[in-house]
Design a protein around this motif. Structure first.
Motif, PDB file in Angstrom:
ATOM      1  N   VAL A  21       0.803  -1.431  -0.057  1.00 12.80           N
ATOM      2  CA  VAL A  21       0.073   0.065   0.003  1.00 12.80           C
ATOM      3  C   VAL A  21       0.891   1.373   0.018  1.00 12.80           C
ATOM      4  O   VAL A  21       1.851   1.242   0.868  1.00 12.80           O
ATOM      5  N   GLY A  45      -8.136   1.822   2.413  1.00  9.50           N
ATOM      6  CA  GLY A  45      -6.919   1.330   2.252  1.00  9.50           C
ATOM      7  C   GLY A  45      -6.959  -0.242   2.447  1.00  9.50           C
ATOM      8  O   GLY A  45      -6.750  -1.047   1.635  1.00  9.50           O
ATOM      9  N   LEU A  49      -6.800  -3.253  -0.196  1.00  9.03           N
ATOM     10  CA  LEU A  49      -5.960  -4.237   0.092  1.00  9.03           C
ATOM     11  C   LEU A  49      -6.615  -5.944  -0.015  1.00  9.03           C
ATOM     12  O   LEU A  49      -5.842  -6.487  -0.508  1.00  9.03           O
ATOM     13  N   VAL A  67      -1.371  -1.262  -4.003  1.00  9.50           N
ATOM     14  CA  VAL A  67      -2.561  -0.716  -3.678  1.00  9.50           C
ATOM     15  C   VAL A  67      -2.311   0.639  -3.487  1.00  9.50           C
ATOM     16  O   VAL A  67      -1.247   1.174  -3.123  1.00  9.50           O
ATOM     17  N   PHE A 432      -6.479  -0.610  -6.866  1.00 12.22           N
ATOM     18  CA  PHE A 432      -5.250  -1.399  -6.777  1.00 12.22           C
ATOM     19  C   PHE A 432      -4.716  -1.623  -8.460  1.00 12.22           C
ATOM     20  O   PHE A 432      -5.692  -1.417  -9.275  1.00 12.22           O
TER      21      PHE A 432
END
Length: 454
Positions: A21, A45, A49, A67, A432
């Motif tokens: 990330v 987030g 993910l 991501v 992503f």
């Protein structure tokens, strides 16, 4: 990234994946005393993910796609209802009787966006549908009295509390015992076998999955809107006698189909849908759907291997578990409104962040449950509550008011035609590598689709 890592750990994710990330920070967005910007980014987030993790599994188990969490995209999505335009018209927001009111000893906030809630509020207060008349009635009564009277009548009014007053409340104690996202294995159903997904454009980790959506308002629909973005066939079901607010449906209806179904008279139709559903998401008060066989465990007994996702305002246990609630009211009860207000007046978060944040957390929980099923099997329960999300936000501590910055939302807005008209809308913040950047379809007319799978 600390908060994101904590959320990801709570979802049972591999800690090593947090390194996939990256973040684009924009300090001027979602200005507040509480750490809303960081909190919102962490919610989105972990959802992104979890989607990337599932994508890697379904494309052969390679490296999890990178991501990206952009504060601009997140902030725009968290106020998506404010950016919505339908043929150039701005969406309708809170109704005139949904607001803060002074009482004899403090403040209450009411919620009367829906006609039945408005009628119950006015009946409980013995007031006509006139803001000045309602203000006059409330000014002569205590906040606690108003809360109890309106709640007993099935309406929605919550007295303003400080964080300390909420911490001493029985419901706060019940919520404190819960994880941010509750995850339970319900049985020993066989491991899920996913059909492989090609590395297409875009990469859709939820392709082929069927999601029954029994949610309303914002948090639940945000979760299912996100699953639709990722390729799931999402069918939202609403009771015929409970109309939805048109703009609310438009904002959260992207990617889905919408049908009307009475769960009592249409039980045979519902059971047929459930028999081949992969995920069932509910957003009604705990226990209110039990008579239709939709308790936490019941769907798994008829459909082994299903993921049951449940959302509530106050949590599934405690003295307020059965109460109605909305984001704005949870902010008032938990002390958020006191922190974000001024000395002489309560305030609010810069977005309905409890709703939106909880929605992305719920979607993340569903995606992680699907990945866990591939490894370990078992029907799964995922459960979240707005009040528990508020507790997490409050745990981050309050600082000085953060001023807003000049961050334009334009890069994260799009337009398209739809059966509802020409729409301007916020793009999804879940991003992503190789993943979708927009929904495959816009919202349709509420209740206009058939109650069947594609």
């Amino acid at each position: 990234m600390t908060r994101l890592a904590s959320f990801w750990s709570g979802l049972g994710g591999d800690p090593a994946l947090v390194s996939r990330v990256s973040a684009v920070e924009r300090s001027g967005v979602l200005p507040s005393r509480l750490p809303v910007r960081e909190f919102a980014g962490a919610c989105v987030g972990v959802c992104a993910l979890a989607a990337a993790e599932l994508a890697a599994r379904r494309t052969g188990g390679g490296e999890v796609p990178a991501v990206r969490v952009d504060d601009g995209a997140v902030a725009t999505a968290f106020v998506s209802e404010r950016h919505l335009r339908v043929d150039g018209r701005a969406a309708e927001s809170f109704a005139p009787l949904s607001r803060f009111w002074r009482t004899a000893d403090g403040w209450v906030r009411t919620h009367a966006n829906y006609p039945h809630h408005r009628a119950r509020l006015l009946s409980a207060l013995g007031a006509p549908e006139d803001p000045d008349a309602v203000a006059a009635v409330l000014a002569g009564r205590s906040a606690q009295d108003v809360e109890e009277t309106v709640t007993a009548a099935g309406g929605l009014a919550v007295a303003l509390r400080t964080p300390g007053e909420w911490a001493a409340h029985g419901q706060a104690a019940a919520v404190a015992r819960l994880p941010l996202v509750e995850r339970v294995r319900l049985d020993s159903a066989p491991a899920r076998e996913f059909a492989p997904v090609g590395v297409g454009d875009p990469l859709l980790p939820a392709a082929g999955l069927r999601v029954l959506d029994l949610t309303r308002v914002i948090a639940g629909p945000v979760a299912t809107r996100t699953l639709a973005l990722l390729g799931a066939d999402v069918l939202r079901l609403d009771p015929p006698g409970m109309p939805e607010l048109p703009d609310q449906h438009t904002d959260t209806g992207f990617g889905k189909r919408s049908a009307l179904l009475d769960l009592a008279s249409g039980r045979e139709v519902f059971e047929k849908l459930l028999a081949s559903a992969d995920v069932v998401v509910t957003g009604y008060r705990p226990g209110s759907l039990d008579r239709f066989g939709l308790s936490a465990e019941a769907p798994a007994e008829r459909r082994p291997g299903v993921v049951v996702a449940q959302l509530s305002a106050w949590g599934a246990t405690g003295p307020w578990a059965g109460r109605r609630g909305f984001d704005s009211l949870v902010q008032v009860a938990t002390g958020v409104a006191r922190i974000e207000g001024e000395k002489d007046r309560p305030g609010a978060l810069p977005a309905q962040a409890l709703d939106h944040g909880t929605g992305y957390l719920l979607a993340a929980g569903v995606l992680r449950a699907l990945s866990d099923q591939a490894d370990e099997g078992g029907s799964r329960l995922v459960r979240v509550a707005l009040a528990r999300t508020a507790a997490e936000l409050l745990a981050g501590g309050a600082g000085d008011a953060v001023p807003g910055g000049e961050v334009s939302a334009t890069p994260w807005l799009a337009e398209r035609d739809s059966p509802l008209g020409r729409l301007r809308y916020a793009l999804p913040p879940v991003e992503f590598e190789g993943g979708p950047r927009d929904w495959a379809r816009g919202p349709g007319v509420w209740g206009a689709d058939a109650a069947r799978w594609l």
